[in-house]
Write a protein that holds these residues in place. Structure first.
Motif, PDB file in Angstrom:
ATOM      1  N   ARG A 260      10.387  47.097 -22.005  1.00 55.17           N
ATOM      2  CA  ARG A 260      11.833  46.712 -21.165  1.00 55.17           C
ATOM      3  C   ARG A 260      13.374  46.783 -21.874  1.00 55.17           C
ATOM      4  O   ARG A 260      13.865  45.691 -21.875  1.00 55.17           O
ATOM      5  CB  ARG A 260      11.283  45.654 -20.470  1.00 55.17           C
ATOM      6  CG  ARG A 260       9.994  45.693 -19.036  1.00 55.17           C
ATOM      7  CD  ARG A 260       9.878  44.877 -18.439  1.00 55.17           C
ATOM      8  NE  ARG A 260      11.146  44.243 -17.977  1.00 55.17           N
ATOM      9  CZ  ARG A 260      11.307  44.641 -16.619  1.00 55.17           C
ATOM     10  NH1 ARG A 260      11.186  45.487 -15.919  1.00 55.17           N
ATOM     11  NH2 ARG A 260      12.724  44.028 -16.020  1.00 55.17           N
ATOM     12  N   THR A 262      16.403  48.562 -23.677  1.00 59.69           N
ATOM     13  CA  THR A 262      17.542  50.074 -23.096  1.00 59.69           C
ATOM     14  C   THR A 262      16.978  51.070 -22.818  1.00 59.69           C
ATOM     15  O   THR A 262      17.229  51.482 -21.981  1.00 59.69           O
ATOM     16  CB  THR A 262      18.719  49.537 -23.343  1.00 59.69           C
ATOM     17  OG1 THR A 262      19.703  48.391 -23.245  1.00 59.69           O
ATOM     18  CG2 THR A 262      19.873  49.915 -23.306  1.00 59.69           C
ATOM     19  N   MET A 265      14.242  51.625 -20.242  1.00 59.75           N
ATOM     20  CA  MET A 265      14.019  51.964 -18.892  1.00 59.75           C
ATOM     21  C   MET A 265      14.872  52.612 -18.383  1.00 59.75           C
ATOM     22  O   MET A 265      15.524  52.753 -17.068  1.00 59.75           O
ATOM     23  CB  MET A 265      15.106  50.173 -18.754  1.00 59.75           C
ATOM     24  CG  MET A 265      14.391  48.780 -18.811  1.00 59.75           C
ATOM     25  SD  MET A 265      14.774  47.439 -18.593  1.00 59.75           S
ATOM     26  CE  MET A 265      15.127  46.831 -17.240  1.00 59.75           C
ATOM     27  N   ASN A 266      16.091  53.458 -19.758  1.00 55.40           N
ATOM     28  CA  ASN A 266      16.398  54.435 -18.854  1.00 55.40           C
ATOM     29  C   ASN A 266      15.779  55.138 -18.873  1.00 55.40           C
ATOM     30  O   ASN A 266      16.364  56.028 -17.809  1.00 55.40           O
ATOM     31  CB  ASN A 266      18.007  54.860 -19.910  1.00 55.40           C
ATOM     32  CG  ASN A 266      19.226  53.730 -20.438  1.00 55.40           C
ATOM     33  OD1 ASN A 266      19.150  53.240 -19.341  1.00 55.40           O
ATOM     34  ND2 ASN A 266      19.708  53.903 -21.134  1.00 55.40           N
ATOM     35  N   THR A 268      12.571  55.331 -17.769  1.00 48.70           N
ATOM     36  CA  THR A 268      12.049  55.509 -16.249  1.00 48.70           C
ATOM     37  C   THR A 268      13.351  55.472 -15.254  1.00 48.70           C
ATOM     38  O   THR A 268      12.201  55.610 -14.360  1.00 48.70           O
ATOM     39  CB  THR A 268      11.493  53.718 -16.028  1.00 48.70           C
ATOM     40  OG1 THR A 268      10.624  53.540 -17.247  1.00 48.70           O
ATOM     41  CG2 THR A 268      10.925  53.326 -15.225  1.00 48.70           C
ATOM     42  N   ARG A 269      14.244  55.011 -15.607  1.00 47.80           N
ATOM     43  CA  ARG A 269      15.242  55.465 -14.532  1.00 47.80           C
ATOM     44  C   ARG A 269      15.415  57.199 -14.332  1.00 47.80           C
ATOM     45  O   ARG A 269      15.253  57.929 -13.214  1.00 47.80           O
ATOM     46  CB  ARG A 269      16.210  54.619 -14.662  1.00 47.80           C
ATOM     47  CG  ARG A 269      16.609  53.341 -13.847  1.00 47.80           C
ATOM     48  CD  ARG A 269      17.885  53.162 -13.931  1.00 47.80           C
ATOM     49  NE  ARG A 269      18.396  52.715 -15.651  1.00 47.80           N
ATOM     50  CZ  ARG A 269      18.005  51.542 -16.217  1.00 47.80           C
ATOM     51  NH1 ARG A 269      17.834  50.487 -15.640  1.00 47.80           N
ATOM     52  NH2 ARG A 269      19.029  51.771 -17.133  1.00 47.80           N
ATOM     53  N   ASP A 281       7.104  53.162 -11.656  1.00 42.44           N
ATOM     54  CA  ASP A 281       7.618  51.612 -12.999  1.00 42.44           C
ATOM     55  C   ASP A 281       6.520  50.922 -12.298  1.00 42.44           C
ATOM     56  O   ASP A 281       6.849  50.176 -12.103  1.00 42.44           O
ATOM     57  CB  ASP A 281       8.925  51.252 -12.600  1.00 42.44           C
ATOM     58  CG  ASP A 281       9.394  50.534 -13.575  1.00 42.44           C
ATOM     59  OD1 ASP A 281       8.517  50.279 -14.821  1.00 42.44           O
ATOM     60  OD2 ASP A 281      10.411  50.075 -13.473  1.00 42.44           O
ATOM     61  N   SER A 283       6.754  48.656 -14.914  1.00 46.29           N
ATOM     62  CA  SER A 283       6.863  47.884 -16.369  1.00 46.29           C
ATOM     63  C   SER A 283       7.266  45.979 -15.642  1.00 46.29           C
ATOM     64  O   SER A 283       7.449  45.622 -16.466  1.00 46.29           O
ATOM     65  CB  SER A 283       8.050  47.499 -17.136  1.00 46.29           C
ATOM     66  OG  SER A 283       8.898  47.900 -15.711  1.00 46.29           O
ATOM     67  N   HIS A 287       7.716  42.021 -15.768  1.00 45.05           N
ATOM     68  CA  HIS A 287       9.119  41.286 -16.199  1.00 45.05           C
ATOM     69  C   HIS A 287       8.788  40.274 -17.496  1.00 45.05           C
ATOM     70  O   HIS A 287       8.269  38.972 -17.487  1.00 45.05           O
ATOM     71  CB  HIS A 287       9.163  41.039 -14.882  1.00 45.05           C
ATOM     72  CG  HIS A 287      10.912  40.306 -15.064  1.00 45.05           C
ATOM     73  ND1 HIS A 287      11.805  41.576 -14.814  1.00 45.05           N
ATOM     74  CD2 HIS A 287      10.957  39.463 -14.244  1.00 45.05           C
ATOM     75  CE1 HIS A 287      13.042  41.308 -14.515  1.00 45.05           C
ATOM     76  NE2 HIS A 287      12.129  40.173 -14.144  1.00 45.05           N
TER      77      HIS A 287
END
Length: 313
Positions: A260, A262, A265-266, A268-269, A281, A283, A287
């Motif tokens: 989690r 940057t 998460m990028n 994952t997006r 996702d 994650s 959290h």
């Protein structure tokens, strides 16, 4: 837009280029800029850029070079793809350029990167031995990371390797190409060749992890399940994410357990943009924590604290 030539790309200031990718130096000494390696995970900066020479060297892998060497590793792409990528980024942000070096073009001097010699025998990680886990300090490290020895022993080995003339013993997690991810409390690196690790449990779904401690944490959390675990893909580096797309696309569902931060998460997006029905996702489960192992450690300590409070009550 005209593509940059390779010679022009090599003159782009590495410090400016790293800044454009979101990487800032942790310390600066004269011409040496020290970074947390953009090519792997680490907590102590061991990636050095010599701004005067405009070259880099990663002490954790023994690799170094110019901007083109870095870019092809960072994006896991060809030189042509990198030059196209660099051309698209010109002129914004505007990179500063170094003047061409005056080394003889016919017979260049022996490669020296960021003041270090590339791939000298001492600077390469040389695997000496791999055996079942038994060293107490490594078992203690696993306990600290809340990974049961019996689970780690199933997927990991105790590995001896040589670096800069010194022998180290670490936990080794092997990849599909025969290289190892190498960890102990004071060291984080990898041996060549670098690759993914695929665990085939013959299921129709796959879970994707960034690093092997998240994978071991997943095995730990699910160790009491009767059904076999789903197929697992450990990237060992986010640079293998897009390269692994063809493998991931073979499955009905792809569960993403990336960090989690940057970069995680990028990625994952990006996968959710590929196909929001196939890629999921996961994650949210951890959290507020960096990764699944961070969650496991916190959860384990919270449980122990609850038990202590319960006994007091």
């Amino acid at each position: 837009m005209k593509n940059l030539m390779c010679a022009e790309a090599k003159q782009i200031d590495l410090v400016d280029y790293l800044a454009s990718l979101g990487h800032q130096p942790q310390k600066v000494r004269n011409h040496d800029y020290w970074y947390l390696s953009p090519l792997r995970d680490e907590k102590t900066p061991s990636f050095k850029v010599n701004r005067q020479l405009n070259v880099w060297y990663d002490h954790g892998t023994g690799k170094g070079g110019n901007l083109v060497d870095f870019g092809t590793l960072y994006f896991n792409c060809s030189v042509a793809d990198l030059l196209q990528r660099l051309s698209q980024r010109q002129p914004a942000p505007a990179f500063s350029f170094h003047p061409p070096t005056t080394l003889g073009s016919q017979h260049p001097a022996p490669a020296s990167f960021a003041g270090e010699k590339k791939d000298t025998p001492d600077s390469k990680i040389v695997i000496l031995d791999a055996r079942p886990l038994k060293e107490q300090s490594l078992l203690d490290y696993l306990q600290k990371r809340c990974i049961p020895v019996e689970i780690a022993s199933h997927f990991c080995k105790e590995v001896d390797f040589l670096l800069y003339g010194k022998k180290h013993s670490v936990i080794g997690f092997q990849n599909n190409a025969g290289g190892y991810e190498l960890r102990n409390e004071n060291f984080k690196g990898s041996s060549s060749p670098k690759d993914i690790t695929f665990v085939d449990n013959r299921t129709e779904q796959i879970v994707v992890f960034e690093g092997f401690f998240s994978f071991l944490s997943f095995c730990t959390i699910n160790r009491n399940q009767q059904a076999p675990l789903t197929n697992c893909l450990v990237l060992n580096s986010l640079s293998f994410f897009e390269k692994s797309r063809q493998l991931m696309e073979q499955y009905k569902q792809v569960h993403l357990i990336l960090d989690r931060d940057t970069a995680g998460m990028n990625h994952t997006r990006k996968a959710l943009q590929w196909d929001g029905n196939k890629y999921i996702d996961r994650s949210d489960f951890y959290h507020g924590r960096k990764d699944l192992n961070d969650w496991l450690i916190h959860h384990h300590h919270s449980q122990k604290e609850s038990q202590r409070i319960g006994r007091r009550l």
